[in-house]
Design a protein around this motif. Structure first.
Motif, short mmCIF file in Angstrom:
data_model
loop_
_atom_site.label_atom_id
_atom_site.label_comp_id
_atom_site.label_asym_id
_atom_site.label_seq_id
_atom_site.Cartn_x
_atom_site.Cartn_y
_atom_site.Cartn_z
N LEU A 364 0.83 -1.20 0.00
CA LEU A 364 0.00 0.00 0.00
C LEU A 364 0.87 1.25 0.00
O LEU A 364 0.61 2.21 -0.75
CB LEU A 364 -0.92 -0.01 1.23
CG LEU A 364 -1.83 1.21 1.40
CD1 LEU A 364 -2.85 1.29 0.27
CD2 LEU A 364 -2.54 1.14 2.76
N THR A 365 1.92 1.24 0.81
CA THR A 365 2.85 2.38 0.85
C THR A 365 3.52 2.57 -0.50
O THR A 365 3.63 3.71 -1.00
CB THR A 365 3.91 2.15 1.94
OG1 THR A 365 3.27 2.00 3.21
CG2 THR A 365 4.88 3.32 2.01
N ALA A 366 3.98 1.49 -1.11
CA ALA A 366 4.63 1.58 -2.42
C ALA A 366 3.67 2.14 -3.46
O ALA A 366 4.04 2.97 -4.29
CB ALA A 366 5.14 0.20 -2.85
N ALA A 370 4.17 5.65 -5.44
CA ALA A 370 4.27 5.61 -6.91
C ALA A 370 3.22 6.52 -7.55
O ALA A 370 3.50 7.19 -8.55
CB ALA A 370 4.10 4.17 -7.40
N SER A 371 2.02 6.56 -6.99
CA SER A 371 0.97 7.42 -7.53
C SER A 371 1.35 8.89 -7.40
O SER A 371 1.12 9.69 -8.31
CB SER A 371 -0.35 7.16 -6.81
OG SER A 371 -0.79 5.83 -7.04
N PHE A 372 1.95 9.24 -6.27
CA PHE A 372 2.38 10.62 -6.06
C PHE A 372 3.50 11.00 -7.03
O PHE A 372 3.48 12.08 -7.63
CB PHE A 372 2.86 10.80 -4.62
CG PHE A 372 3.46 12.14 -4.33
CD1 PHE A 372 2.66 13.27 -4.18
CD2 PHE A 372 4.84 12.29 -4.23
CE1 PHE A 372 3.22 14.51 -3.93
CE2 PHE A 372 5.41 13.53 -3.99
CZ PHE A 372 4.60 14.65 -3.83
N ARG A 381 2.91 3.88 -13.63
CA ARG A 381 2.80 3.49 -12.21
C ARG A 381 3.28 2.06 -12.00
O ARG A 381 3.99 1.77 -11.04
CB ARG A 381 1.35 3.65 -11.76
CG ARG A 381 1.14 3.42 -10.27
CD ARG A 381 -0.32 3.46 -9.90
NE ARG A 381 -0.84 4.83 -9.90
CZ ARG A 381 -1.61 5.33 -10.84
NH1 ARG A 381 -1.94 4.60 -11.91
NH2 ARG A 381 -2.06 6.57 -10.77
N ILE A 382 2.91 1.16 -12.90
CA ILE A 382 3.27 -0.24 -12.73
C ILE A 382 4.77 -0.46 -12.83
O ILE A 382 5.32 -1.40 -12.26
CB ILE A 382 2.51 -1.12 -13.75
CG1 ILE A 382 2.54 -2.58 -13.32
CG2 ILE A 382 3.08 -0.95 -15.16
CD1 ILE A 382 1.62 -3.46 -14.12
N SER A 383 5.47 0.42 -13.57
CA SER A 383 6.92 0.31 -13.70
C SER A 383 7.64 0.69 -12.41
O SER A 383 8.82 0.38 -12.24
CB SER A 383 7.43 1.21 -14.84
OG SER A 383 6.85 0.81 -16.06
N LEU A 384 6.93 1.37 -11.53
CA LEU A 384 7.50 1.75 -10.23
C LEU A 384 7.05 0.80 -9.13
O LEU A 384 7.85 0.44 -8.24
CB LEU A 384 7.08 3.18 -9.86
CG LEU A 384 7.49 4.29 -10.83
CD1 LEU A 384 6.96 5.63 -10.34
CD2 LEU A 384 9.01 4.36 -10.98
N THR A 385 5.79 0.38 -9.18
CA THR A 385 5.26 -0.42 -8.07
C THR A 385 5.75 -1.86 -8.09
O THR A 385 6.12 -2.40 -7.04
CB THR A 385 3.72 -0.40 -8.09
OG1 THR A 385 3.26 -0.80 -9.39
CG2 THR A 385 3.19 0.98 -7.78
#
Length: 446
Positions: A364-366, A370-372, A381-385
């Motif tokens: 949830l934190t990740a 990532a959204s921010f 977003r998926i490339s970060l999460t």
């Protein structure tokens, strides 16, 4: 058409699609004025490239829908792991197409370029001809691996070395896992480059990693009198094979009721895990390795937290490079992963929180971070999460479950397997709720 190029195409199990043949029919006519076949070829190709990047059905469908609306076409799409079936109709005509890719994988660099393409389509590509658009898509499709096999081997070495520490290993296990994982992933990338089948590249790379770890440990025993207790780290040398992307995207697709894509991705991830753990178990029997617990390093809480932050950063950075992320994107994902994974581990140690609940909190934190960050730099977003939480996937638990099943220690096997399943469920749930909280379009089933 009995020439060599035709023969080469027919020798492949998946025929190549001559995209430019669909665009030349209308000459210099802009895409918004072109015929339905030409519009459908652009929409379908965009979806197929997005699918080849490893992203989920929801993102593929969203991209195709945005292009369809811009071109004045209605599109219905059914997305799987490796194929797309879609219909395009404009009120007069209807086109149905079934497209597929030859193999699946992860390419976050190409995904980033495709998201930019879709975002900029109304301003740029919508004012081009179909031929010009396909040329731009040709350029994007040529984005293969931006790193050499040696660099990908180094990335796996760094990731698994960091993973070893986070699982409780010491310097000796970390060093041996670094070498074994690096060589194992180097072999794997070479096999992928030569288009060997999935089962073969998993079996060979995992077996090589286990063998190299055992051989290096034996040499260290004879040369430096290193204790055999360090053999526990052989599990960490093969964790580069963890299928993070299909695990996570399957959960996201199931949350959006894309059952076909979600179940296919889940099945693909399970295949990878089962083949990898089975061959690791066989190698453990042949080499007489046992998945023992690591020795306690007796670090102070503050030092342990600092090292966790550092190792989480490098672990996620290594996995992100393996997903073909550019260095800035990989560093961004690593920063998110350092915070989220360290939080997860500290929650378990300091509060006694069950591992699945801590995994949910970490994911949830990740997702929130990532959204921010996506709002500011535009990275997918998926490339970060996914890279930031793939280090939380319980590869050690899954392997120990299979190992104990193999030696018929059923009670221990069920315990390890149940813990692994609960964590695997918690990780995509954390990301899904982060998306629900930050993405209005994801909250509804429309």
């Amino acid at each position: 058409m009995a020439d060599n190029s035709y023969t080469d195409i027919m020798e492949k199990n998946h025929m190549e699609i001559p995209w430019h043949d669909y665009a030349r029919q209308d000459g210099n006519i802009l895409i918004d004025k072109a015929g339905l076949i030409e519009k459908a070829s652009v929409i379908g190709r965009v979806g197929l490239i997005m699918l080849s990047c490893g992203t989920g059905a929801w993102r593929v469908r969203t991209s195709m829908n945005r292009l369809s609306k811009e071109l004045g076409v209605t599109c219905t799409v059914d997305v799987g792991l490796m194929s797309i079936e879609f219909n395009c109709f404009d009120g007069n005509d209807c086109i149905s197409q079934s497209l597929s890719i030859a193999n699946t994988g992860v390419n976050t660099s190409k995904l980033y370029r495709m998201e930019q393409f879709v975002d900029n389509f109304p301003k740029e590509e919508a004012h081009l001809t179909g031929e010009e658009i396909h040329r731009r898509l040709d350029d994007i499709e040529q984005i293969h691996t931006i790193y050499s096999p040696a660099r990908l081997g180094l990335a796996a070495a760094i990731a698994c070395c960091a993973f070893t520490f986070l699982l409780g290993g010491g310097p000796i296990e970390m060093m041996l896992a670094f070498i074994a994982a690096g060589i194992g992933n180097l072999i794997r990338t070479k096999l992928i480059k030569h288009h060997f089948t999935l089962f073969l590249n998993i079996a060979v790379s995992i077996s090589a990693s286990c063998f190299i770890y055992a051989a290096l440990l034996k040499i260290a025993e004879m040369a430096f009198n290193v204790s055999t207790i360090h053999e526990a780290g052989y599990i960490c040398s093969m964790l580069f094979i963890i299928p993070g992307f299909p695990f996570i995207t399957s959960g996201i697709d199931l949350a959006k009721l894309d059952l076909r894509s979600g179940l296919e991705r889940l099945a693909y991830a399970i295949i990878i895990v089962m083949v990898a753990t089975m061959f690791a178990w066989i190698m453990a029997l042949l080499l007489q390795l046992q998945p023992m617990d690591f020795e306690d390093m007796n670090l102070s809480p503050v030092l342990h937290l600092i090292l966790r932050l550092i190792m989480s950063f490098f672990g996620v950075f290594g996995f992100s490079i393996m997903f073909n992320s550019p260095a800035p994107m990989a560093a961004t994902a690593a920063l998110i992963g350092a915070i989220a994974n360290s939080l997860r581990l500290e929650l378990v140690d300091l509060t006694g929180m069950p591992a699945p609940a801590a995994a949910f909190a970490g994911a949830l934190t990740a997702g929130l971070l990532a959204s921010f960050i996506k709002e500011n730099n535009g990275y997918p977003r998926i490339s970060l999460t996914v890279p930031s939480i793939v280090i939380m996937v319980p590869g050690l638990y899954l392997y120990r479950a299979i190992y104990n099943f193999g030696i018929m220690a059923l009670s221990d096997a069920v315990s390890w397997f149940a813990s692994a399943i609960m964590i695997i469920i918690a990780l995509p749930l954390g990301l899904i709720f982060a998306r629900i909280l930050t993405d209005k379009t994801f909250r509804y089933c429309t």
